[in-house]
Structures are given as structure tokens and as C-alpha cells.
Design an enzyme around this catalytic site. Structure first.
Site, short mmCIF file in Angstrom:
data_model
loop_
_atom_site.label_atom_id
_atom_site.label_comp_id
_atom_site.label_asym_id
_atom_site.label_seq_id
_atom_site.Cartn_x
_atom_site.Cartn_y
_atom_site.Cartn_z
N THR A 12 0.82 -1.21 0.00
CA THR A 12 0.00 0.00 0.00
C THR A 12 0.86 1.26 0.00
OG1 THR A 12 -0.14 -0.27 2.39
CG2 THR A 12 -2.01 -1.05 1.11
N SER A 253 1.44 6.00 10.77
CA SER A 253 0.63 5.30 9.79
C SER A 253 0.79 6.00 8.48
CB SER A 253 -0.84 5.30 10.21
OG SER A 253 -1.34 6.60 10.08
N LYS A 254 0.29 5.34 7.43
CA LYS A 254 0.44 5.98 6.12
C LYS A 254 -0.28 7.31 6.13
CE LYS A 254 1.20 1.64 4.50
NZ LYS A 254 0.50 0.49 5.02
N ARG A 255 -1.37 7.36 6.87
CA ARG A 255 -2.16 8.59 6.86
C ARG A 255 -1.40 9.77 7.47
NH1 ARG A 255 -6.20 5.72 9.59
NH2 ARG A 255 -5.30 3.98 8.55
N ASP A 257 1.84 10.14 7.34
CA ASP A 257 3.17 10.22 6.75
C ASP A 257 4.23 9.48 7.54
OD1 ASP A 257 2.42 11.68 4.59
OD2 ASP A 257 2.73 13.61 5.59
#
Ligand code: GLU
Length: 322
Positions: A12, A253-255, A257
Site C-alpha cells: 500500500t 501510519s500511512k495517513r 506520513d
């Protein structure tokens, strides 16, 4: 029995440092016992997969100095190693579960469940699925009956009782899965196979004996133990390694960064500096430059602590100075 470990990232985006921590721990644990290592791509959820990220993640894991005996670029006798190419294997497992009476079709939507809910929400942020919603009697052969399965999710029937397992980092865990999640989905209404099904089927098929992964998956483990047993297998041991958090305590998290291995690399940080810092985060001594083989040679899972580890601001500069 010889040890088989695995790393199973979802493609992802670029490999973040939290995934690198899980990869190093899983690899070092297997290698420290003379075990084999499998790399598997968990790309079931097509829309979430970011094009090119399989290749970029593989390259980042290699650049860190980790290797594998089976998986992308290497092949192996348990392939394919991309979950998106393993439909037939998942379908066969579902059939086996249906024949054993562990499955039922369900057309209750998330929203229906929310509306029914009086119970507190469980692990998935959803109320546990109540056994009262199960169909009364399923005709024999329902699994092959298109009308019975049309537009239905397939759920795993969770029997009453407590599941217990000993995680190598966290210790004893006990969970009443019927209360925490209830009958869980193995195949979604849109036909996508569930994470729990794919992980369990693949770990069994690939002969995985130990699962080492991030703490966010601890609460999937009891479900996976139930499913493994229903498929006639022996659950692998587990070790859940700490999550990495920002200095304010929020999970990376990816959200938000999360820091990626590639960012560190682009900033000129060397692989051995990252590996050394990750090893220290796993309780394996101080943060000094280390080759993965050095981490494996001295790896002791008893030194891994479950508490989250802070990724300090300016990590690239600190690692650059190691
Ligand atoms: N695919 C999951 C992830 O990237 C890991 C699954 C597992 O290790 O069981 O977080």
C-alpha cells in the site's frame, strides 16, 4: 521441526520503518534458529494496492540486507507468493470449512449490524456478530448453490469459549472471540477474500511455524488460531513486536506520513545504521551500525518489549551520525 518464518507486507506504499522493524524481527528470529524465510505479498485488497509498491518494497527489504528462500524474485515450491494469484487455494479452503460446518452465507450489512447493536463495539470497531443472525438450517451442498451464495458474505462460525495462546513478546493472551468479534467474514460480499482467511491458509500452506509481526495484529491472532484449527492445522507461534509511534505518541501510519526506509535512504542514511536502530528498538542492544547477520547471530526474542517505541524527530540526522 525446522523453523519457517515469513514477512507478509501489504503493498500500500513504500516500506515504512514499522514494517522494516517487523521484517528484521521476523528474519532475525528465523535465521537465528537456522530457519527458512518466506516473503509473501498481501495484495488481496486490489483498490488499496499502490502500483509499483510491491517492487519498491522488495527492493527496500533487500537493500536493508534481508534475504528470503521463497518469494518474489526467488520462486519456491509454495507459490504463487502474491495473494491476488491464490484464489483457487482460498476457494478450496472455504469449501473444506463449509463441509466441516464452519461457514455460513450472510447478507447482513455493516449498517444492519450497527443498528442492531446494543453491545459495545469489538476489535473491528463493529459490534460482535450475534449468533442469533445465523441461518437456521443450511441445506447440504449450499456452498455450490449459486442462489444460496449470491451477494452473500461467507462468515466463520465462532463457537463459544475462550481461545488462549502464549505470545513470545506479550505472554499469555486469552480471548472470547464470540464476544470480541463474533462470526467473522472470510469472503466479502464483493467476492474479496478476507485477510484472516488468506493469512491462515497461506501460513499453513507455506509451512510457517512462527509468525513475527507488528503489535496491531495481536488482536487478530485468536481468530487465526480458531481458523487454523478448523482447517486441521497447528497454529504457528507468534511474537508481536512493538509499534513505532511519533514523539506525540500517535501511531505512525500511512495517513500521518510514517517515515519510510526510502526517505532515510534518500537522505543518505546507510542500511546498517537503520538496521542498528531497528535492532535497538527490538531491545537487542544499543543503536550502532550493524549488519542484519550480526543482529540474527545474537537475536533474543525475550529482550523484545511490547511497549511502543518513539521514532524521534530528525531520525535521519541521528542515523547519519552513527
Ligand atoms: N499484511 C499485513 C501488513 O502489512 C501483515 C499480515 C501478517 O503479518 O499477518 O500489515
Amino acid at each position: 521441526m525446522s523453523v519457517v518464518g515469513r514477512f507478509a507486507p501489504s503493498p500500500t506504499g513504500d516500506l515504512h520503518v514499522g514494517s522494516a522493524l517487523a521484517a528484521l524481527a521476523a528474519w532475525a528470529s528465523a535465521r537465528s534458529q537456522g530457519g527458512r524465510f518466506v516473503y509473501r505479498v498481501e495484495d488481496l485488497d486490489g483498490p488499496r494496492a499502490v502500483p509499483g509498491s510491491v517492487e519498491r518494497q522488495v527492493e527496500d527489504v533487500r537493500w536493508l540486507g534481508l534475504d528470503w528462500d521463497e518469494g518474489p524474485g526467488v520462486g519456491g515450491s509454495h507459490g504463487p507468493y502474491r495473494q491476488s494469484e491464490r484464489d483457487e487455494i482460498y476457494e478450496a479452503a472455504l469449501r473444506q470449512l463449509a463441509e466441516g460446518g464452519h461457514l455460513f452465507p450472510c447478507r447482513v450489512s455493516r449498517r444492519d449490524l450497527q443498528e442492531l447493536a446494543s453491545a459495545p463495539h469489538g476489535h473491528d470497531g463493529q459490534p460482535p456478530y450475534p449468533p442469533s443472525l445465523r441461518p437456521d438450517n443450511l441445506p447440504p451442498g449450499w456452498f455450490d448453490d449459486e442462489a444460496a451464495c449470491h451477494d452473500a458474505a461467507l462468515r466463520f462460525r465462532v463457537e463459544a469459549g475462550t481461545v488462549a495462546f502464549d505470545d513470545r513478546v506479550v505472554g499469555r493472551v486469552e480471548e472470547d472471540v464470540r464476544q470480541s468479534v463474533g462470526d467473522f467474514v472470510l469472503k466479502r460480499r464483493d467476492g474479496v477474500y478476507g485477510y484472516q482467511l488468506a493469512v491462515v491458509v497461506d501460513d499453513l500452506a507455506m509451512g510457517v511455524t512462527e509468525v513475527v509481526r507488528g503489535m496491531d495484529l495481536l488482536d487478530s491472532t485468536a481468530r487465526q488460531v480458531l481458523l487454523t484449527r478448523a482447517l486441521g492445522g497447528e497454529p504457528p507461534t507468534t511474537a508481536h513486536v512493538p509499534l513505532l509511534v511519533r514523539p506525540d505518541g500517535v501511531k505512525q501510519s500511512k495517513r500521518n506520513d510514517a517515515l519510510t526506509v526510502r526517505e532515510l535512504r534518500d537522505a543518505g542514511v546507510e542500511a546498517e545504521a537503520i538496521v542498528g536502530w531497528l535492532a535497538a528498538a527490538l531491545g537487542q542492544g544499543d543503536a550502532r551500525r550493524r549488519a542484519p547477520s550480526e543482529v540474527a547471530a545474537a537475536f533474543d526474542v525475550d529482550r523484545v518489549q511490547p511497549e511502543p517505541v518513539v521514532v524521534p524527530d530528525g531520525l535521519a540526522d541521528r542515523l547519519g551520525a552513527l
